[in-house]
Design a protein around this motif. Structure first.
Motif, PDB file in Angstrom:
ATOM      1  N   TYR A  17       0.832  -1.205   0.000  1.00 32.69           N
ATOM      2  CA  TYR A  17       0.000   0.000   0.000  1.00 32.69           C
ATOM      3  C   TYR A  17       0.867   1.256   0.000  1.00 32.69           C
ATOM      4  O   TYR A  17       0.613   2.221  -0.723  1.00 32.69           O
TER       5      TYR A  17
ATOM      6  N   LYS B 188       0.964   4.027  -2.831  1.00 34.72           N
ATOM      7  CA  LYS B 188       0.633   5.400  -2.470  1.00 34.72           C
ATOM      8  C   LYS B 188       1.754   6.352  -2.886  1.00 34.72           C
ATOM      9  O   LYS B 188       1.517   7.426  -3.438  1.00 34.72           O
TER      10      LYS B 188
ATOM     11  N   ASP C 105      -7.830  11.820  -5.713  1.00 30.32           N
ATOM     12  CA  ASP C 105      -8.848  10.868  -5.261  1.00 30.32           C
ATOM     13  C   ASP C 105      -9.118   9.781  -6.279  1.00 30.32           C
ATOM     14  O   ASP C 105      -9.323   8.615  -5.931  1.00 30.32           O
TER      15      ASP C 105
ATOM     16  N   TYR D  27      -6.492   7.173  -5.990  1.00 28.27           N
ATOM     17  CA  TYR D  27      -6.621   6.386  -4.764  1.00 28.27           C
ATOM     18  C   TYR D  27      -7.778   5.396  -4.828  1.00 28.27           C
ATOM     19  O   TYR D  27      -7.668   4.258  -4.356  1.00 28.27           O
ATOM     20  N   GLU D  28      -8.880   5.785  -5.408  1.00 24.74           N
ATOM     21  CA  GLU D  28     -10.041   4.905  -5.458  1.00 24.74           C
ATOM     22  C   GLU D  28      -9.740   3.637  -6.250  1.00 24.74           C
ATOM     23  O   GLU D  28     -10.109   2.527  -5.838  1.00 24.74           O
TER      24      GLU D  28
ATOM     25  N   HIS E 204      -7.018   1.572  -4.271  1.00 24.53           N
ATOM     26  CA  HIS E 204      -7.496   0.946  -3.031  1.00 24.53           C
ATOM     27  C   HIS E 204      -8.022  -0.447  -3.316  1.00 24.53           C
ATOM     28  O   HIS E 204      -7.771  -1.392  -2.560  1.00 24.53           O
ATOM     29  N   LYS E 205      -8.759  -0.580  -4.415  1.00 30.20           N
ATOM     30  CA  LYS E 205      -9.278  -1.898  -4.779  1.00 30.20           C
ATOM     31  C   LYS E 205      -8.136  -2.839  -5.144  1.00 30.20           C
ATOM     32  O   LYS E 205      -8.142  -4.017  -4.785  1.00 30.20           O
TER      33      LYS E 205
ATOM     34  N   VAL F  84      -5.075  -2.653  -4.031  1.00 33.07           N
ATOM     35  CA  VAL F  84      -4.356  -2.993  -2.800  1.00 33.07           C
ATOM     36  C   VAL F  84      -5.090  -4.088  -2.036  1.00 33.07           C
ATOM     37  O   VAL F  84      -4.463  -5.018  -1.498  1.00 33.07           O
ATOM     38  N   GLN F  85      -6.390  -4.002  -1.975  1.00 30.61           N
ATOM     39  CA  GLN F  85      -7.158  -5.041  -1.278  1.00 30.61           C
ATOM     40  C   GLN F  85      -6.928  -6.411  -1.924  1.00 30.61           C
ATOM     41  O   GLN F  85      -6.757  -7.419  -1.238  1.00 30.61           O
TER      42      GLN F  85
END
Length: 453
Positions: free
Chosen positions: A3, A7, A141, A144-145, A148-149, A151-152
């Motif tokens: 992550y 980032k 943003d 990141y959106e 984020h998926k 990274v999960q």
């Protein structure tokens, strides 16, 4: 960890994107001003039409202020420009630096970060003529959106792989752990005994016995090869040294033999000049004998350096005295970054080192080109860096690696021990010497010595 890496990648991408936009805008402005003699007074007139095209091509607003922070010109209507004059704190920071000055704020209405970039604009003569302001809106943003998926997903995959790896490792290591631990302990104890490799004593007849046998066999082979190599190197060194001594001694013996044979063949006791001829013969023989003695002394010095007598003195003054001896032509120049450079070492060692290097530099003079020798001395962090550079004939590339080897020389005469002795004396003081050379351009020796003060 993944992550944080992602980032950081997003932030880096955002910064790179903004930097690229900024550079494109500045290039457009520089191009617009490159064909005109621009000053602070006529800048607004020159850009009043072109600034719209620049802003349209780069899809960014551009606002230009004079050096006092007052509004000059923009692609936007003046009424829509929020800041008609730059704040003093921003103005002072921009004018005090040649670099771009960024101010970040967050616009809650747009939900974006506003980066206000300011930089001094210069004309063709590099004179400051204005301050350029680029307002850049960017939002992270959306990056990141999506990430984020990602990274999960990465976390789930990594977790599964970790669990699978742990289970496989446990299954594989269960049957071998005990034997490997024993061998590991034996090898650890072996390596701690000293530098010599020693065989492992292992009496079990299991899966690792073959590995132990191979290791022990390798140890014996390595020890045998080390002895053979050491003997071979010693023999080779002595062989080369003997060949060099024989060669150097043979050189004066041959003319001595010819002189005596020629004298005997033409000897006439009634010759009125017989006494003069005998004196000439004697002098020639003595000269050749002195040469043999010189060869013997040189190899004796090579085998053993004279004892050191270290003392504190000014290196710069010592080098100035040495240069004065060799500088009869006025072509040797000494430069130093300090008035005094204290050092602790043997004066004789220092004199022999630089006498050899300066002599080599003088002998490298090219025909038709006046020799110039520069000595640059710098004191940096308790170390002295000395560069000796000439504009002589240079050293061929294929011979540079051999330059410090015994009996190697590029001259028609000499025993090839000078630079070997120089390197040996420098290394006595934990120093270093290196060489760079180009044929037809010259040679540069660089010496690094600790001051020991």
């Amino acid at each position: 960890m993944s992550y944080l890496i992602i980032k950081k990648s997003i932030e880096g991408h955002s910064k790179t994107d903004m930097q690229n936009r900024f550079e494109a805008l500045m290039k457009s402005l520089d191009y617009a001003l490159s064909h005109t003699n621009v000053t602070e007074n006529n800048l607004a007139k020159i850009l009043q039409d072109e600034i719209y095209q620049i802003a349209d091509i780069n899809k960014h607003d551009v606002i230009i202020y004079d050096l006092d922070g007052n509004y000059l010109v923009s692609n936007k209507d003046k009424a829509l420009v929020n800041e008609k004059k730059l704040p003093n704190n921003i103005l002072n920071k921009v004018k005090s630096s040649d670099n771009r000055y960024d101010v970040k704020t967050y616009d809650e209405n747009l939900g974006s970060t506003l980066t206000s970039s300011y930089i001094i604009m210069r004309n063709n003569r590099l004179e400051p003529i204005a301050i350029v302001y680029f307002p850049v809106y960017h939002s992270e943003d959306e990056y990141y959106e999506a990430f984020h998926k990602y990274v999960q997903y990465i976390i789930l995959v990594n977790l599964f792989l970790i669990l699978l790896s742990v289970w496989i490792s446990w299954v594989i290591s269960k049957n071998l752990t005990k034997a490997i631990t024993k061998i590991s302990d034996l090898i650890t104890r072996t390596t701690l005994l000293g530098k010599e490799l020693r065989p492992i004593k292992y009496f079990n007849n299991d899966e690792l016995s073959g590995l132990v046998k191979s290791y022990n066999k390798m140890v014996y082979q390595i020890e045998d090869q080390k002895l053979l190599l050491a003997n071979k190197q010693r023999e080779e060194a002595w062989r080369e040294m003997a060949k060099q001594v024989a060669h150097e001694v043979k050189n004066p013996l041959t003319p001595m033999k010819l002189l005596i044979q020629n004298f005997v063949r033409k000897f006439d006791k009634n010759d009125p000049e017989i006494e003069s001829k005998i004196k000439k013969l004697s002098k020639s023989l003595v000269d050749q004998i002195d040469l043999v003695a010189t060869v013997a002394s040189a190899f004796s010095e090579f085998a053993k350096l004279p004892p050191k007598n270290d003392e504190n003195f000014d290196l710069k003054e010592e080098l100035e005295n040495l240069v004065r001896v060799f500088n009869e032509g006025g072509n040797i120049y000494l430069h130093s970054n300090r008035k005094e450079i204290p050092i602790n070492m043997d004066r004789v060692y220092l004199s022999r080192i630089f006498t050899n290097l300066i002599t080599n530099a003088k002998q490298a003079e090219r025909e038709g080109v006046k020799s110039v020798i520069n000595l640059d001395v710098e004191l940096l962090n308790k170390k002295v860096i000395i560069a000796i550079q000439d504009n002589g004939s240079g050293i061929p590339k294929d011979k540079l690696e051999q330059i410090f080897e015994p009996n190697f020389t590029t001259k028609s005469s000499g025993m090839g021990l000078g630079l070997t002795m120089v390197k040996k004396m420098i290394e006595e003081y934990k120093g270093e010497i290196s060489v760079k050379s180009e044929e037809g351009r010259g040679t540069k020796f660089t010496i690094i010595l600790p001051t020991n003060v």
